[in-house]
Write an enzyme that holds these catalytic residues in place. Structure first.
Site, PDB file in Angstrom:
ATOM      1  CD  GLU A 208      -0.424   4.127   0.757  1.00  0.00           C
ATOM      2  OE1 GLU A 208       0.078   4.583  -0.273  1.00  0.00           O
ATOM      3  OE2 GLU A 208      -0.416   2.908   1.039  1.00  0.00           O
TER       4      GLU A 208
ATOM      5  CG  ASP B  29      -2.291  -1.705  -2.489  1.00  0.00           C
ATOM      6  OD1 ASP B  29      -2.918  -1.153  -1.562  1.00  0.00           O
ATOM      7  OD2 ASP B  29      -1.176  -1.295  -2.882  1.00  0.00           O
TER       8      ASP B  29
ATOM      9  CG  ASP C 292       2.064  -1.024   4.944  1.00  0.00           C
ATOM     10  OD1 ASP C 292       2.993  -1.859   5.003  1.00  0.00           O
ATOM     11  OD2 ASP C 292       1.791  -0.383   3.907  1.00  0.00           O
TER      12      ASP C 292
ATOM     13  CE1 TYR D  46       2.436   2.828   4.099  1.00  0.00           C
ATOM     14  CE2 TYR D  46       2.270   5.208   3.856  1.00  0.00           C
ATOM     15  CZ  TYR D  46       2.452   3.968   3.301  1.00  0.00           C
ATOM     16  OH  TYR D  46       2.657   3.837   1.945  1.00  0.00           O
TER      17      TYR D  46
END
Length: 252
Positions: A35, A241, A144, A105
């Site tokens: 990201e 985050d 992720d 991702y």
């Protein structure tokens, strides 16, 4: 060798929040980000001793991956199978003499599960690709992956059953990948450890109360599992985050 993976939720924002302090401190051989949310030329990272490989999404400010490495690869690939590109910039593969380094991702299925069908197709194509690589040499796969695999991988499993990232379909695809000859390195070392997460909502006090999900992974081919020395979650590191995760392996 030391590997790090981190969804930075925008590399330009992360740099303003201390990214370089962590990068320099951890001194990884391979530092993978997801990201990145940038295009070519929008940021110049001064990383002495590292080669940089970026896969930018065609859509501005969206998705994107990168690998920063001290080791020159034999080859670089962006995409899966016969494709050497994909419009959302979600995957990079570096080939080395003894292994493949893959960062990903994974697409989010969205709150209304509107991307679930596409997500499952992605998972099927990726599994086939990773198996294809694994037949040639071992794979170190990270990123992720947008799924909490088991109930101990999120704080509130009962209330999240069927939600994006915790559907039976997404969890089943992870199970199928692991059964195909791959190992979740953190669970290999800590099979029953709870309350260790890599992502927290930006809602008030959620991270402070550790109401999180473990959705970032290092996964390796089974044949190199004996080389695993450390698998860590650096949840004290802020700036996104998500938090960084680390894998250390001895030579194999």
């Amino acid at each position: 060798m030391k590997f790090v993976s981190w969804n930075v939720n925008g590399i330009r924002a992360a740099v303003k929040k201390g990214f370089m302090d962590y990068f320099n401190e951890v001194d990884a051989d391979f530092f993978c980000i997801q990201e990145s949310k940038c295009q070519a030329g929008q940021i110049e990272l001064d990383l002495p001793g590292y080669e940089q490989y970026w896969n930018y999404a065609e859509r501005k400010g969206y998705s994107g991956t990168a690998i920063f490495t001290k080791h020159t690869p034999l080859s670089v690939k962006y995409g899966v199978g016969e494709n050497d590109s994909e419009e959302e910039g979600r995957i990079i593969t570096l080939e080395y003499e003894k292994f493949y380094m893959v960062t990903v991702y994974t697409p989010n299925t969205k709150r209304d599960l509107s991307r679930l069908e596409g997500r499952l197709q992605w998972e099927d194509e990726l599994k086939a690709y990773l198996k294809e690589l694994d037949e040639v040499k071992p794979v170190i796969y990270c990123g992720d992956l947008n799924v909490a695999h088991t109930e101990i991988d999120l704080k509130n499993p009962k209330t999240n059953v069927g939600n994006a990232g915790f559907t039976d379909e997404e969890r089943g695809r992870m199970t199928r990948l692991l059964k195909a000859g791959f190992t979740d390195t953190f669970r290999h070392l800590y099979p029953d450890t709870t309350d260790r997460y890599t992502w927290w909502s930006y809602m008030s006090k959620v991270r402070e109360r550790n109401i999180g999900w473990r959705i970032d992974y290092f996964i390796t081919s089974d044949c190199i599992v004996p080389a695993i020395e450390k698998a860590e979650i650096h949840d004290q590191v802020l700036g996104s985050d998500h938090c960084p995760i680390l894998l250390e392996m001895k030579e194999f």
